[in-house]
Design an enzyme around this catalytic site. Structure first.
Site, PDB file in Angstrom:
ATOM      1  N   LEU A  17      10.889   7.151   8.787  1.00 22.48           N
ATOM      2  CA  LEU A  17      10.592   6.101   9.765  1.00 22.48           C
ATOM      3  C   LEU A  17      10.764   4.718   9.154  1.00 22.48           C
ATOM      4  O   LEU A  17      11.302   3.809   9.799  1.00 22.48           O
ATOM      5  CB  LEU A  17       9.173   6.270  10.305  1.00 22.48           C
ATOM      6  CG  LEU A  17       8.818   5.308  11.445  1.00 22.48           C
ATOM      7  CD1 LEU A  17       9.708   5.540  12.656  1.00 22.48           C
ATOM      8  CD2 LEU A  17       7.351   5.436  11.825  1.00 22.48           C
ATOM      9  N   GLY A 446       3.385 -14.757  -6.619  1.00 20.86           N
ATOM     10  CA  GLY A 446       3.760 -13.983  -7.807  1.00 20.86           C
ATOM     11  C   GLY A 446       5.108 -13.321  -7.728  1.00 20.86           C
ATOM     12  O   GLY A 446       6.015 -13.649  -8.478  1.00 20.86           O
ATOM     13  N   CYS A 530       5.289   0.862   2.868  1.00 19.74           N
ATOM     14  CA  CYS A 530       4.612   2.042   2.345  1.00 19.74           C
ATOM     15  C   CYS A 530       4.255   1.814   0.882  1.00 19.74           C
ATOM     16  O   CYS A 530       4.977   1.128   0.160  1.00 19.74           O
ATOM     17  CB  CYS A 530       5.508   3.277   2.459  1.00 19.74           C
ATOM     18  SG  CYS A 530       5.967   3.695   4.142  1.00 19.74           S
ATOM     19  N   HIS A 655      -6.177 -14.135  -5.834  1.00 20.16           N
ATOM     20  CA  HIS A 655      -5.549 -14.150  -4.503  1.00 20.16           C
ATOM     21  C   HIS A 655      -6.167 -13.070  -3.631  1.00 20.16           C
ATOM     22  O   HIS A 655      -6.431 -11.955  -4.079  1.00 20.16           O
ATOM     23  CB  HIS A 655      -4.046 -13.895  -4.633  1.00 20.16           C
ATOM     24  CG  HIS A 655      -3.382 -13.657  -3.309  1.00 20.16           C
ATOM     25  ND1 HIS A 655      -3.259 -14.651  -2.363  1.00 20.16           N
ATOM     26  CD2 HIS A 655      -2.825 -12.547  -2.758  1.00 20.16           C
ATOM     27  CE1 HIS A 655      -2.651 -14.158  -1.293  1.00 20.16           C
ATOM     28  NE2 HIS A 655      -2.384 -12.887  -1.506  1.00 20.16           N
ATOM     29  N   HIS A 708       4.862 -11.871   5.833  1.00 16.20           N
ATOM     30  CA  HIS A 708       5.032 -10.547   6.422  1.00 16.20           C
ATOM     31  C   HIS A 708       5.919 -10.588   7.662  1.00 16.20           C
ATOM     32  O   HIS A 708       6.138  -9.565   8.304  1.00 16.20           O
ATOM     33  CB  HIS A 708       3.667  -9.952   6.779  1.00 16.20           C
ATOM     34  CG  HIS A 708       2.776  -9.789   5.591  1.00 16.20           C
ATOM     35  ND1 HIS A 708       1.986 -10.816   5.115  1.00 16.20           N
ATOM     36  CD2 HIS A 708       2.565  -8.736   4.758  1.00 16.20           C
ATOM     37  CE1 HIS A 708       1.326 -10.392   4.047  1.00 16.20           C
ATOM     38  NE2 HIS A 708       1.656  -9.143   3.815  1.00 16.20           N
TER      39      HIS A 708
END
Length: 774
Positions: A17, A446, A530, A655, A708
């Site tokens: 997937l 980072g 993942c 962070h 993201h």
């Protein structure tokens, strides 16, 4: 005795997937091909469970991105700006769905993604629903009905899974003032009734409502909402068997409420809270069955059959065999797919492997326990029980697990080991003089993009196709190129890019004693992301420096400051599969001592800024507030053990991402990091509300853009976010950075976004320059 599964991993045994989604997003495959991959995974999962002997097989546990986002689309909770995505006619419901999850930046549209946060105390992330006063809902997406029908066509009658209406509302956020989202129940429930009506017409027998909030602290209005919802469902749909699933915690003071609901089965998490079994059994109504979540759905250790059989027998003695259901503790979404895929003895030894069970094996454990509890005399079952007990004994006595030196050092940690030499006010002066950074200093979190070439080189090296010299030459080339580029765009504090690292936890685990790894032990973190959590099977220690070589090399290339990058002890703990034979706090302190040694080594070679990432510290909070203080005490102590062995002049960063800090901001300050960077962009700086009522003493970098999402932010929107931040935080405290590492982005997006970010910081500096008076 029925067997019950709450959910199965959706990524595919070989991450089919993930690959299909990323191919679709990049335009390399069609939507039809993506949908076909999804169908293949669903059919495989249903057949696997049916063949194994599961009675209550879940459907609608599959998702192309996130099950909460699926529910938002199902009930039409779609913020108005996203409707533009499908108004042009050539986009589909799936494009709308991905636009809500990832943002949308084409067709002259520029729409940011919905906020994302952690799913309770796991490392899974969900897309946060947005709610408005008197919001109306509608049955928008038919996914749940379509997948039930799809399974039925394949000869499998499934149990559709829905996020219960109360938990769904509580998972979201009010985007307007003047109301509480639970008030929307009257508008939301009719859509649930529509869904149940369609499912009933298609022949559904069981429906699972996930209501994890029953295990949390609830207001009186929220408790009343549960009574209203399930009374109304029972009244309208008496022919449907309703199961309410709770997990991740015990019911505790909500036990009476849960047992009073007019439902057919209640699921409880006995892996997390075995003590709740007696409390539930004492008041369980005669008409209600009990689903026993004995097989741990969140860890990879084999179930101890003898222990579980005692609990099953206790339940049977109390309520009878016909009302006991055997299950995993929660959805197996949080487990890797299949232990049978682990065939490399060099990665996962047979001694450790015999102690483990992944999702497929946990399905077998559920069925085996049910048959054993029913008294089956099958010889194969007898052998399974014997093998299980042999594995339990092997793990208990193995020399691999226990290290007397580590145990002694952990016990000897003193108060002086988790205090800096001076308070922050003194450290700040020394650091300001030594580091000489401008106002609104810029940095990244980072990591930089891991290109296909870097991954290829790493794979070739692991296979032995190239030697260490060739591999390290490739790493040096990428590191120098990244340093030069950061200099060109005028970043203030540089990073080496982490090209030698596979994962921020796995990389460290590979170099620490007490860890073991898998080749295919992937679990979903969010969307197509993942992770492959390490397995902490024994006492943890460090044998050698882990990051010094590459950090020191990067610093040798530039006169600018290069930041050392480490993962903190709490995050390594949270994002690993952790041994369950000692308290988590003990394991965390062992990791902290190892990281402390690494921090000191970095300082010794001249690295003056060291970041110790702790994105998971909020995630690890227990679900009940009464249990918070104990966790925070040992978690913050572990961070300080790791971070406080340096001189005043060395600046410690940390962070955190996708966490609500308002209720623990005092504890965050107690970590005593010199600089904290947090995610703020998706929430439009809402997280900074915590700083309006608490004067945070240290420096802070509120992430100014969302990594993201593939969309590229503009300078103006980052300036706007920084101006919001400046209203609650002094300019001299503010850093400018993305909200997370850039590993998963591509270089084109990264370069454009960071250039805009640097320009935003420079604009902020100009705004602070006071005009001269004549």
């Amino acid at each position: 005795m029925l067997t019950n599964n709450l959910g199965y991993p959706r990524i595919g045994s070989n991450r089919e997937l993930k690959k299909a989604c990323e191919q679709y997003w990049s335009g390399k495959t069609s939507q039809q091909e993506l949908l076909q991959i999804g169908k293949q995974i669903r059919l495989h999962n249903w057949r696997l469970q049916k063949d194994a002997g599961i009675d209550l097989i879940p459907s609608n546990d599959f998702s192309f991105y996130d099950q909460v986002l699926d529910m938002s689309l199902t009930v039409g909770a779609i913020p108005s700006q996203y409707n533009k995505i499908i108004l042009n006619g050539h986009n589909t419901e799936l494009d709308l769905y991905f636009g809500m999850a990832r943002g949308y930046q084409r067709d002259e549209l520029d729409i940011t993604a919905l906020e994302m946060t952690k799913w309770f105390d796991t490392n899974y992330h969900y897309i946060v629903p947005e709610f408005y006063n008197n919001q109306q809902f509608s049955f928008f997406s038919r996914k749940i009905v379509d997948e039930f029908y799809e399974a039925k066509q394949a000869g499998i009658l499934t149990k559709p899974v829905l996020i219960g209406p109360v938990s769904y509302l509580l998972l979201g956020k009010e985007k307007e003032e003047g109301f509480h989202r639970i008030e929307l129940l009257k508008n939301l429930l009719p859509v649930y009734f529509e869904i149940l009506t369609e499912l009933k017409s298609n022949g559904v027998e069981w429906v699972q409502f996930d209501e994890p909030f029953l295990c949390l602290d609830l207001s009186e209005a929220e408790q009343d909402a549960y009574k209203k919802v399930y009374s109304e469902i029972k009244r309208r749909f008496p022919g449907i068997h309703v199961q309410v699933a709770t997990y991740f915690e015990g019911l505790k003071d909500q036990t009476r409420l849960a047992c009073s609901l007019p439902i057919d089965a209640l699921h409880i998490d006995l892996s997390k809270d075995p003590g709740q079994l007696d409390q539930v059994l004492d008041i369980l109504p005669d008409q209600m069955s009990l689903s026993l979540g004995l097989v741990d759905g969140r860890n990879i250790w084999k179930n101890n059959f003898n222990d579980s059989l005692k609990q099953i027998q206790h339940a049977v003695d109390k309520i009878g065999n016909q009302r006991v259901i055997m299950a995993a503790s929660c959805s197996l979404l949080h487990s890797p797919c299949d232990l049978e895929l682990e065939t490399n003895e060099h990665i996962l030894t047979s001694e450790v492997k015999q102690w483990l069970a992944f999702a497929k094996q946990k399905i077998d454990e559920i069925v085996t326990l049910s048959k054993l509890a029913e008294g089956s005399k099958d010889e194969s079952l007898k052998r399974k029980l014997e093998d299980n007990q042999a594995a339990m004994e092997s793990r208990k006595t193995s020399d691999l697990i226990h290290d007397k030196t580590v145990k002694k050092e952990t016990k000897e940690v003193q108060n002086a080991d988790f205090k800096r030499n001076s308070p922050f006010s003194i450290r700040k002066e020394k650091q300001t003089e030594l580091l000489n950074l401008p106002l609104f200093p810029t940095t990244t979190i980072g990591s930089f993009p891991q290109t296909s070439e870097i991954r290829k080189q790493r794979a070739l090296f692991k296979k032995g196709s190239i030697d260490i010299e060739e591999y390290e030459q490739a790493l040096k080339f990428e590191t120098e190129k990244t340093i030069r580029w950061q200099e060109e765009i005028d970043l203030d504090v540089l990073v080496h890019g982490e090209f030698e690292r596979n994962d921020m936890v796995e990389y460290f685990g590979e170099q620490l004693n007490g860890f073991v790894f898998t080749k295919n032990g992937w679990v979903q973190s969010y969307g197509s992301r993942c992770v492959k959590p390490p397995i902490i099977y024994g006492d943890v220690s460090r044998s050698k420096a882990m990051t010094v070589k590459w950090t020191q090399y990067a610093q040798s290339l530039t006169s600018r400051l290069v930041k050392g990058m480490l993962t903190g002890p709490v995050t390594i703990l949270q994002w690993s599969f952790v041994r369950d034979d000692q308290p988590r706090s003990v394991t965390c302190n062992q990791i902290a001592l190892a990281i402390r040694e690494e921090v000191k080594d970095l300082e010794d070679v001249g690295i003056r800024i060291i970041q110790i990432d702790e994105p998971a510290i909020r995630e690890g909070l227990p679900l009940r507030k009464a249990d918070w203080q104990n966790y925070l005490q040992w978690a913050i102590k572990a961070f300080r053990v790791a971070s406080t062995g340096v001189e005043d002049e060395t600046q410690i960063h940390t962070h955190m991402c996708y966490s609500e800090f308002n209720d623990i901001i005092h504890n965050i300050a107690e970590m005593d990091a010199d600089v904290i960077t947090i995610e703020c962009s998706r929430s439009k700086m809402e997280l900074l509300d915590a700083f309006t009522s608490f004067e945070y003493p240290q420096q802070i970098g509120p992430g100014v853009y969302d990594i993201h999402s593939p969309r590229i932010p503009l300078e103006a929107e980052m300036v706007d976010l920084l101006m919001k931040a400046k209203k609650v935080i002094q300019p001299e405290q503010l850093w400018v950075n993305p909200d997370c590492g850039l590993k998963t982005r591509n270089w084109d997006e990264t370069k454009k976004a960071l250039a805009e970010m640097v320009n935003a910081a420079k604009s902020m500096r100009l705004s602070e320059v006071k005009p001269m008076t004549v």
